[in-house]
Design a protein around this motif. Structure first.
Motif, PDB file in Angstrom:
ATOM      1  N   ALA A  33     -13.706   1.416   0.364  1.00 48.51           N
ATOM      2  CA  ALA A  33     -12.799   0.727  -0.563  1.00 48.51           C
ATOM      3  C   ALA A  33     -12.569  -0.722  -0.124  1.00 48.51           C
ATOM      4  O   ALA A  33     -12.332  -1.593  -0.977  1.00 48.51           O
ATOM      5  CB  ALA A  33     -11.477   1.479  -0.656  1.00 48.51           C
ATOM      6  N   GLN A  73      -3.619   7.530  -2.979  1.00 46.42           N
ATOM      7  CA  GLN A  73      -4.508   6.412  -2.653  1.00 46.42           C
ATOM      8  C   GLN A  73      -4.336   5.258  -3.630  1.00 46.42           C
ATOM      9  O   GLN A  73      -4.258   5.457  -4.834  1.00 46.42           O
ATOM     10  CB  GLN A  73      -5.961   6.901  -2.712  1.00 46.42           C
ATOM     11  N   PHE A  74      -4.249   4.033  -3.112  1.00 51.74           N
ATOM     12  CA  PHE A  74      -4.280   2.854  -3.977  1.00 51.74           C
ATOM     13  C   PHE A  74      -4.811   1.675  -3.177  1.00 51.74           C
ATOM     14  O   PHE A  74      -4.764   1.682  -1.935  1.00 51.74           O
ATOM     15  CB  PHE A  74      -2.890   2.532  -4.548  1.00 51.74           C
ATOM     16  N   VAL A  75      -5.360   0.709  -3.893  1.00 49.47           N
ATOM     17  CA  VAL A  75      -5.875  -0.511  -3.264  1.00 49.47           C
ATOM     18  C   VAL A  75      -5.326  -1.692  -4.045  1.00 49.47           C
ATOM     19  O   VAL A  75      -5.475  -1.748  -5.277  1.00 49.47           O
ATOM     20  CB  VAL A  75      -7.423  -0.557  -3.286  1.00 49.47           C
ATOM     21  N   ASP A  81      -3.540  -4.377  -8.689  1.00 55.78           N
ATOM     22  CA  ASP A  81      -3.922  -3.000  -8.378  1.00 55.78           C
ATOM     23  C   ASP A  81      -5.364  -2.786  -8.853  1.00 55.78           C
ATOM     24  O   ASP A  81      -5.628  -2.767 -10.061  1.00 55.78           O
ATOM     25  CB  ASP A  81      -2.970  -2.014  -9.073  1.00 55.78           C
ATOM     26  N   THR A  83      -7.336  -0.165  -7.798  1.00 57.18           N
ATOM     27  CA  THR A  83      -7.709   1.205  -7.423  1.00 57.18           C
ATOM     28  C   THR A  83      -8.837   1.749  -8.313  1.00 57.18           C
ATOM     29  O   THR A  83      -9.807   2.324  -7.801  1.00 57.18           O
ATOM     30  CB  THR A  83      -6.474   2.136  -7.512  1.00 57.18           C
TER      31      THR A  83
END
Ligand code: ADP
Ligand code: CDP
Length: 216
Positions: A33, A73-75, A81, A83
């Protein structure tokens, strides 16, 4: 405790590593990621992906927040955002190019190690990627090389992506495997690594095997 899980696309690294982290009460880091987030940012800014200096600069400047909660889960990249966006085919198609940029790798490995260190007081972390056992965390207590034959990996990714064409699927698995294979430290069984072939195993079985190895 550090558990390293390496392997090719579709071998089950993310699902397995998340499952093991949940079961053992550990944090979880998806290093892929981080490469996808830099790729997203470079594409979003319209950078020339062959301009290695500009892309490396972007990697160093990117504000990156990545969740280590296996259940959530996140990015977040520069406040956005990403994700879902980092999983889009347009990112998967070019991520290997960004991952072969050695200055990008240097920066992301530095950040990954910081996340791994930060997780130690709470018990440890399961880290998955391509070079975790060989480069990022050579001191991992458990090193797993997760494999599955190409047909199984393509079927899994196909089921996951739904309406994907055969061409896109080949791009996702076969071509990316070939591009990734140009980075020498990838997916080689490092000293003490256990190879787990998941071709004929269910996800639960793989999680069970790796969790048991971790507790030995
Ligand atoms: P990777 O991170 O190695 O690319 P993923 O964890 O994303 O692999 O798995 C790809 C797909 O295959 C997911 O839809 C996942 O649920 C499924 N999967 C993972 N492990 C198995 C398994 N042992 N058997 C069947 N399907 C699996
Ligand atoms: O889920 P999948 O295996 O398809 O990909 P990923 O784990 O999200 O990784 C995306 C890409 O990032 C890989 O194809 C590699 O090019 C790169 N990568 C890397 O270079 N080093 C890592 N430790 C993890 C991923």
């Amino acid at each position: 405790m550090i558990i390293a899980v390496d392997g090719p696309s579709g071998s089950g690294k993310s699902s397995t590593a998340r499952g093991v982290a949940s079961r053992l009460g550990l944090r979880y880091l998806d290093t892929g990621a981080t490469y996808r987030a830099v790729t997203w940012s470079a594409v979003d800014r319209g950078l020339d992906l062959d301009d290695t200096a500009a892309v490396a600069q972007r990697a160093r400047e990117l504000e990156l927040e990545i969740s280590t909660d296996p259940e959530r889960q996140f990015v977040i990249a520069d406040g956005t955002d990403v994700t879902a966006a980092i999983r889009e085919p347009r990112i998967s198609e070019v991520v290997s190019k960004i991952a072969t940029n050695l200055d990008v790798r240097k920066e992301l490995i530095r950040r990954q190690r910081a996340v791994i260190d930060a997780a130690q007081p709470s018990g440890g972390i399961v880290v998955e990627g391509r070079d975790i056992a060989t480069v990022v965390a050579t001191d991992a207590e458990l090193k797993v090389l997760l494999t599955a034959d190409q047909e199984a990996r393509m079927a899994r990714r196909g089921a996951e992506l739904g309406s994907v064409t055969a061409e896109q699927l080949r791009d996702q698995i076969v071509r990316r495997d070939a591009d990734d294979a140009t980075v020498s430290e990838f997916q080689v069984a490092s000293d003490g690594a256990v190879t787990v072939d998941s071709t004929y195993m269910t996800l639960d079985e793989v999680v069970e095997v790796i969790s048991r190895l971790a507790l030995e």
